[in-house]
Design an enzyme around this catalytic site. Structure first.
Site, short mmCIF file in Angstrom:
data_model
loop_
_atom_site.label_atom_id
_atom_site.label_comp_id
_atom_site.label_asym_id
_atom_site.label_seq_id
_atom_site.Cartn_x
_atom_site.Cartn_y
_atom_site.Cartn_z
N ASP A 220 -10.99 -37.66 -29.23
CA ASP A 220 -11.30 -37.25 -30.60
C ASP A 220 -12.79 -37.36 -30.82
O ASP A 220 -13.35 -38.46 -30.78
CB ASP A 220 -10.58 -38.17 -31.60
CG ASP A 220 -9.11 -37.81 -31.73
OD1 ASP A 220 -8.72 -36.67 -31.45
OD2 ASP A 220 -8.33 -38.70 -32.12
N LEU B 128 -0.52 -33.94 -31.27
CA LEU B 128 -0.48 -33.12 -32.49
C LEU B 128 0.28 -33.82 -33.61
O LEU B 128 0.26 -33.36 -34.74
CB LEU B 128 0.16 -31.76 -32.17
CG LEU B 128 -0.47 -31.01 -31.00
CD1 LEU B 128 0.14 -29.62 -30.87
CD2 LEU B 128 -1.98 -30.93 -31.13
N LYS B 129 0.96 -34.93 -33.29
CA LYS B 129 1.81 -35.59 -34.28
C LYS B 129 2.65 -34.55 -35.04
O LYS B 129 2.75 -34.57 -36.27
CB LYS B 129 0.98 -36.40 -35.27
CG LYS B 129 0.13 -37.52 -34.65
CD LYS B 129 0.90 -38.77 -34.36
CE LYS B 129 0.01 -39.99 -34.11
NZ LYS B 129 -1.16 -39.80 -33.24
N ALA C 57 5.28 -32.63 -36.95
CA ALA C 57 6.28 -33.15 -37.88
C ALA C 57 6.66 -32.02 -38.83
O ALA C 57 6.47 -32.10 -40.04
CB ALA C 57 5.71 -34.34 -38.66
N GLY D 2 -3.65 -48.06 -30.28
CA GLY D 2 -4.00 -49.20 -31.13
C GLY D 2 -4.90 -50.20 -30.42
O GLY D 2 -5.24 -51.25 -30.97
N VAL D 3 -5.31 -49.85 -29.21
CA VAL D 3 -6.18 -50.74 -28.44
C VAL D 3 -7.64 -50.50 -28.85
O VAL D 3 -8.05 -49.37 -29.09
CB VAL D 3 -6.02 -50.47 -26.93
CG1 VAL D 3 -7.01 -51.29 -26.11
CG2 VAL D 3 -4.58 -50.77 -26.50
N GLY D 4 -8.39 -51.58 -28.95
CA GLY D 4 -9.82 -51.44 -29.24
C GLY D 4 -10.09 -51.53 -30.72
O GLY D 4 -9.77 -52.54 -31.36
N GLY E 263 -9.64 -44.87 -27.35
CA GLY E 263 -10.56 -43.81 -27.74
C GLY E 263 -11.93 -44.35 -28.04
O GLY E 263 -12.70 -44.66 -27.12
#
Lengths: 211, 211
Positions: free
Chosen positions: B11, B62-63, B65, B167-169, B189
């Site tokens: 991203d 792309l999540k 939904a 969720g790392v970082g 990321g």
């Protein structure tokens, strides 16, 4: 002439893009309250959003459902008047920060509280009350399906602001059915945009329909 | 050298795009199992996806939904190896048809069963069991957060296929913490991609980490 209570969804067929969308929009711009743009059209470029906004307000139907950092990273790259996100991703580090960013930009947020397809009944539509509560705090409007008239009525009773209703046409709900139940506007796409005479067909479908 | 159990999220910052992403990818391509591409980068164009795929597999985050028609309309415009969608939108007229399309294209589906941000605990993460059941039927892998170690352990006990863990970082979980709990790879990321020496920093963070 008053505008029809309709938002036209400009999702192009696989082999089409902005030329198709702007052609439809030009034909409809005096009739409808907004145009809805989703990812299929944005994947053909984002540069024409400004041109489209000159015709009518643009609702970006991104169905955002990510962390705030990513949602904000997305919307900062785009021109629009309102954006659609999913209520169920929750407030902190998600919708709350998105709302703050939209406030800065003076743009609207619509939250999906229920959806029109059959699979939505498995999980999402069971959470409609929780989704509406999140919308109360954060949204200018909600998205709730024309294909669930009983649910739409329940939602309208407890939701005072705007309601946009998809599911009309190809997905099964009849034109004007959601407006009669209290939706402010119906989202309609393929039924009209794939018709050989879209303007005439739209006028026929919504003759006598008032929000 | 074996690859690190890491998926790098490409991203870009607001003012960057594909030049930035391909530069990072070139530096990391021999180290990681895949690159993750989301909407911010796709809004800068989709033409370079093929170039990126030559370096390592591409997971499109792309999540998704939405209804099946729209999800399929999106993925048919893109090159990729795997795509991430949200389990909570349900099967019929949504994920089931998406799965069928991916089968035709011989590509993988990852479903989000829980998320890393605080707001996810309001609704989404409460539904993790139902989400995993949907994934059982339809997915090659799932996405579950490194920021909820207890939940990750519970999910790993009942989910036999691949797990990617974000969720790392920046978001708070420590590098390798999710892999130690059974994730196949961690999604990382900003922590790495914004570092002035991303390759060296990644190698340092994951030295001794094995899936």
């Amino acid at each position: 002439m008053a505008r029809l209570p309709v938002v036209i969804s400009l999702d192009p067929p696989k082999d089409k893009g902005w030329d198709w969308a702007l052609g439809i929009a030009e034909e409809m711009k005096d009739l409808v309250v907004a145009f809805k743009v989703g990812w299929p059209l944005l994947l053909e470029g984002k540069e024409k959003l400004g041109t489209l906004r000159e015709m009518a307000p643009v609702v970006l139907d991104l169905k955002l459902a990510d962390i705030s950092f990513t949602m904000i990273n997305i919307i900062r790259r785009l021109e629009f008047d309102a954006v659609i996100a999913h209520a169920f991703v929750g407030r902190e580090k998600a919708l709350r920060e998105l709302r703050e960013e939209l406030n800065k930009q003076d743009k609207e947020l619509y939250l999906v509280v229920a959806m029109s397809h059959k699979g939505a009944d498995e999980l999402l539509n069971r959470m409609w009350r929780e989704n509406v509560l999140i919308a109360y705090e954060l949204a200018d409007g909600i998205v709730a399906p024309a294909t669930r008239p009983e649910l739409l009525v329940k939602i309208r009773k407890v939701w005072p602001r705007k309601v946009l209703s998809p599911g009309v046409g190809v997905q099964g709900a009849r034109p004007c059915s959601a407006v009669k139940l209290g939706a402010d506007a119906e989202i309609i796409g393929r039924t009209v945009t794939r018709n050989p005479s879209p303007r005439e067909y739209l006028l026929r479908l919504y003759s006598g329909c008032k929000a």
